[in-house]
Design a protein around this motif. Structure first.
Motif, PDB file in Angstrom:
ATOM      1  N   GLY A 128      33.683 -12.941 -45.081  1.00 47.04           N
ATOM      2  CA  GLY A 128      34.481 -13.010 -43.860  1.00 47.04           C
ATOM      3  C   GLY A 128      34.698 -11.655 -43.212  1.00 47.04           C
ATOM      4  O   GLY A 128      35.617 -11.476 -42.423  1.00 47.04           O
ATOM      5  N   ARG A 129      33.852 -10.694 -43.531  1.00 42.26           N
ATOM      6  CA  ARG A 129      34.013  -9.337 -43.006  1.00 42.26           C
ATOM      7  C   ARG A 129      32.809  -8.962 -42.141  1.00 42.26           C
ATOM      8  O   ARG A 129      32.157  -7.944 -42.319  1.00 42.26           O
ATOM      9  CB  ARG A 129      34.177  -8.370 -44.177  1.00 42.26           C
ATOM     10  N   ALA A 130      32.522  -9.824 -41.158  1.00 36.26           N
ATOM     11  CA  ALA A 130      31.343  -9.660 -40.307  1.00 36.26           C
ATOM     12  C   ALA A 130      31.385  -8.364 -39.505  1.00 36.26           C
ATOM     13  O   ALA A 130      30.347  -7.720 -39.312  1.00 36.26           O
ATOM     14  CB  ALA A 130      31.195 -10.855 -39.369  1.00 36.26           C
ATOM     15  N   ASP A 131      32.562  -7.975 -39.038  1.00 37.45           N
ATOM     16  CA  ASP A 131      32.660  -6.732 -38.258  1.00 37.45           C
ATOM     17  C   ASP A 131      32.243  -5.523 -39.093  1.00 37.45           C
ATOM     18  O   ASP A 131      31.527  -4.641 -38.611  1.00 37.45           O
ATOM     19  CB  ASP A 131      34.078  -6.531 -37.717  1.00 37.45           C
ATOM     20  N   GLU A 132      32.676  -5.495 -40.337  1.00 37.53           N
ATOM     21  CA  GLU A 132      32.285  -4.405 -41.231  1.00 37.53           C
ATOM     22  C   GLU A 132      30.778  -4.436 -41.492  1.00 37.53           C
ATOM     23  O   GLU A 132      30.123  -3.393 -41.526  1.00 37.53           O
ATOM     24  CB  GLU A 132      33.027  -4.504 -42.566  1.00 37.53           C
ATOM     25  N   ALA A 133      30.249  -5.638 -41.674  1.00 39.07           N
ATOM     26  CA  ALA A 133      28.813  -5.779 -41.917  1.00 39.07           C
ATOM     27  C   ALA A 133      28.020  -5.240 -40.736  1.00 39.07           C
ATOM     28  O   ALA A 133      27.050  -4.503 -40.914  1.00 39.07           O
ATOM     29  CB  ALA A 133      28.456  -7.247 -42.165  1.00 39.07           C
ATOM     30  N   ARG A 134      28.440  -5.581 -39.542  1.00 35.77           N
ATOM     31  CA  ARG A 134      27.739  -5.108 -38.337  1.00 35.77           C
ATOM     32  C   ARG A 134      27.806  -3.580 -38.233  1.00 35.77           C
ATOM     33  O   ARG A 134      26.832  -2.938 -37.849  1.00 35.77           O
ATOM     34  CB  ARG A 134      28.323  -5.750 -37.087  1.00 35.77           C
ATOM     35  N   ALA A 135      28.939  -2.997 -38.572  1.00 38.43           N
ATOM     36  CA  ALA A 135      29.080  -1.539 -38.514  1.00 38.43           C
ATOM     37  C   ALA A 135      28.138  -0.863 -39.509  1.00 38.43           C
ATOM     38  O   ALA A 135      27.466   0.125 -39.177  1.00 38.43           O
ATOM     39  CB  ALA A 135      30.529  -1.128 -38.782  1.00 38.43           C
ATOM     40  N   VAL A 136      28.078  -1.389 -40.720  1.00 36.98           N
ATOM     41  CA  VAL A 136      27.200  -0.827 -41.743  1.00 36.98           C
ATOM     42  C   VAL A 136      25.739  -0.985 -41.327  1.00 36.98           C
ATOM     43  O   VAL A 136      24.934  -0.056 -41.467  1.00 36.98           O
ATOM     44  CB  VAL A 136      27.459  -1.500 -43.111  1.00 36.98           C
ATOM     45  N   LEU A 137      25.388  -2.138 -40.790  1.00 41.18           N
ATOM     46  CA  LEU A 137      24.010  -2.371 -40.358  1.00 41.18           C
ATOM     47  C   LEU A 137      23.628  -1.487 -39.177  1.00 41.18           C
ATOM     48  O   LEU A 137      22.490  -1.028 -39.078  1.00 41.18           O
ATOM     49  CB  LEU A 137      23.799  -3.851 -40.016  1.00 41.18           C
ATOM     50  N   SER A 138      24.586  -1.222 -38.308  1.00 42.99           N
ATOM     51  CA  SER A 138      24.331  -0.318 -37.178  1.00 42.99           C
ATOM     52  C   SER A 138      24.023   1.093 -37.678  1.00 42.99           C
ATOM     53  O   SER A 138      23.110   1.758 -37.189  1.00 42.99           O
ATOM     54  CB  SER A 138      25.543  -0.303 -36.242  1.00 42.99           C
TER      55      SER A 138
ATOM     56  N   ALA B 234      18.722  -8.347 -42.547  1.00 42.55           N
ATOM     57  CA  ALA B 234      20.162  -8.485 -42.804  1.00 42.55           C
ATOM     58  C   ALA B 234      20.895  -8.951 -41.544  1.00 42.55           C
ATOM     59  O   ALA B 234      21.810  -9.772 -41.621  1.00 42.55           O
ATOM     60  CB  ALA B 234      20.742  -7.169 -43.307  1.00 42.55           C
ATOM     61  N   ASN B 235      20.478  -8.443 -40.388  1.00 42.62           N
ATOM     62  CA  ASN B 235      21.068  -8.918 -39.124  1.00 42.62           C
ATOM     63  C   ASN B 235      20.778 -10.401 -38.920  1.00 42.62           C
ATOM     64  O   ASN B 235      21.645 -11.156 -38.467  1.00 42.62           O
ATOM     65  CB  ASN B 235      20.535  -8.114 -37.937  1.00 42.62           C
ATOM     66  N   ALA B 236      19.565 -10.823 -39.264  1.00 43.44           N
ATOM     67  CA  ALA B 236      19.198 -12.238 -39.139  1.00 43.44           C
ATOM     68  C   ALA B 236      20.054 -13.100 -40.067  1.00 43.44           C
ATOM     69  O   ALA B 236      20.569 -14.149 -39.664  1.00 43.44           O
ATOM     70  CB  ALA B 236      17.716 -12.424 -39.446  1.00 43.44           C
ATOM     71  N   GLU B 237      20.210 -12.655 -41.297  1.00 45.18           N
ATOM     72  CA  GLU B 237      21.015 -13.412 -42.265  1.00 45.18           C
ATOM     73  C   GLU B 237      22.479 -13.469 -41.834  1.00 45.18           C
ATOM     74  O   GLU B 237      23.128 -14.522 -41.943  1.00 45.18           O
ATOM     75  CB  GLU B 237      20.879 -12.785 -43.652  1.00 45.18           C
ATOM     76  N   THR B 238      22.991 -12.367 -41.322  1.00 48.37           N
ATOM     77  CA  THR B 238      24.375 -12.336 -40.837  1.00 48.37           C
ATOM     78  C   THR B 238      24.546 -13.296 -39.669  1.00 48.37           C
ATOM     79  O   THR B 238      25.514 -14.063 -39.615  1.00 48.37           O
ATOM     80  CB  THR B 238      24.759 -10.896 -40.420  1.00 48.37           C
ATOM     81  N   SER B 239      23.610 -13.280 -38.754  1.00 50.20           N
ATOM     82  CA  SER B 239      23.681 -14.172 -37.595  1.00 50.20           C
ATOM     83  C   SER B 239      23.572 -15.634 -38.016  1.00 50.20           C
ATOM     84  O   SER B 239      24.232 -16.499 -37.450  1.00 50.20           O
ATOM     85  CB  SER B 239      22.568 -13.827 -36.593  1.00 50.20           C
ATOM     86  N   LEU B 240      22.748 -15.907 -39.007  1.00 49.95           N
ATOM     87  CA  LEU B 240      22.616 -17.275 -39.513  1.00 49.95           C
ATOM     88  C   LEU B 240      23.941 -17.755 -40.102  1.00 49.95           C
ATOM     89  O   LEU B 240      24.381 -18.875 -39.817  1.00 49.95           O
ATOM     90  CB  LEU B 240      21.506 -17.335 -40.566  1.00 49.95           C
ATOM     91  N   ILE B 241      24.581 -16.911 -40.883  1.00 50.85           N
ATOM     92  CA  ILE B 241      25.879 -17.265 -41.469  1.00 50.85           C
ATOM     93  C   ILE B 241      26.909 -17.548 -40.371  1.00 50.85           C
ATOM     94  O   ILE B 241      27.721 -18.464 -40.480  1.00 50.85           O
ATOM     95  CB  ILE B 241      26.379 -16.149 -42.410  1.00 50.85           C
ATOM     96  N   GLU B 242      26.831 -16.783 -39.293  1.00 49.45           N
ATOM     97  CA  GLU B 242      27.758 -16.953 -38.164  1.00 49.45           C
ATOM     98  C   GLU B 242      27.326 -18.079 -37.218  1.00 49.45           C
ATOM     99  O   GLU B 242      27.974 -18.319 -36.217  1.00 49.45           O
ATOM    100  CB  GLU B 242      27.873 -15.647 -37.380  1.00 49.45           C
ATOM    101  N   ARG B 243      26.215 -18.728 -37.563  1.00 50.29           N
ATOM    102  CA  ARG B 243      25.663 -19.839 -36.786  1.00 50.29           C
ATOM    103  C   ARG B 243      25.223 -19.401 -35.385  1.00 50.29           C
ATOM    104  O   ARG B 243      25.276 -20.155 -34.438  1.00 50.29           O
ATOM    105  CB  ARG B 243      26.623 -21.023 -36.750  1.00 50.29           C
ATOM    106  N   LYS B 244      24.775 -18.175 -35.282  1.00 56.90           N
ATOM    107  CA  LYS B 244      24.195 -17.636 -34.045  1.00 56.90           C
ATOM    108  C   LYS B 244      22.681 -17.733 -34.208  1.00 56.90           C
ATOM    109  O   LYS B 244      21.995 -16.755 -34.510  1.00 56.90           O
ATOM    110  CB  LYS B 244      24.646 -16.193 -33.818  1.00 56.90           C
ATOM    111  N   PHE B 245      22.171 -18.942 -34.013  1.00 57.59           N
ATOM    112  CA  PHE B 245      20.796 -19.237 -34.382  1.00 57.59           C
ATOM    113  C   PHE B 245      19.768 -18.477 -33.545  1.00 57.59           C
ATOM    114  O   PHE B 245      18.759 -18.032 -34.085  1.00 57.59           O
ATOM    115  CB  PHE B 245      20.550 -20.747 -34.321  1.00 57.59           C
TER     116      PHE B 245
END
Length: 92
Positions: free
Chosen positions: A6-16, A40-51
């Motif tokens: 549930g820490r998508a914002d942190e994940a995006r920051a690390v991936l950036s 990793a961006n693809a997997e994160t987006s999939l989890i967030e249902r941003k297909f």
């Protein structure tokens, strides 16, 4: 993965940050790391249902993987296939 916690914002920051490192400003990029970041961006987006984003990022990972990075290619195909299936897309 941070997104699964549930820490998508942190994940995006690390991936950036990882993307900046992988792009290796002014020099040859680190192709494998770039592929992993897009995966990793693809997997994160999939989890967030941003297909649509998951498919785009997965395709980028596949493109970077080519024939050199088989594990990225396999995981990328899996993410793209799952995103297409969940979004109702058929075919490639």
């Amino acid at each position: 993965m941070l997104t699964q916690l549930g820490r998508a914002d942190e994940a995006r920051a690390v991936l950036s940050e990882a993307l900046t490192i992988a792009e290796n400003q002014g020099k040859d990029p680190y192709k494998e790391l770039l592929g992993l970041v897009h995966l990793a961006n693809a997997e994160t987006s999939l989890i967030e249902r941003k297909f649509a984003v998951a498919i785009k990022e997965g395709d980028l990972a596949l493109s970077l993987a080519g024939i050199d990075f088989k594990s990225i290619a396999v995981r990328g195909k899996s993410v793209v296939g799952l995103a297409r299936a969940l979004s109702g897309q058929t075919g490639g």
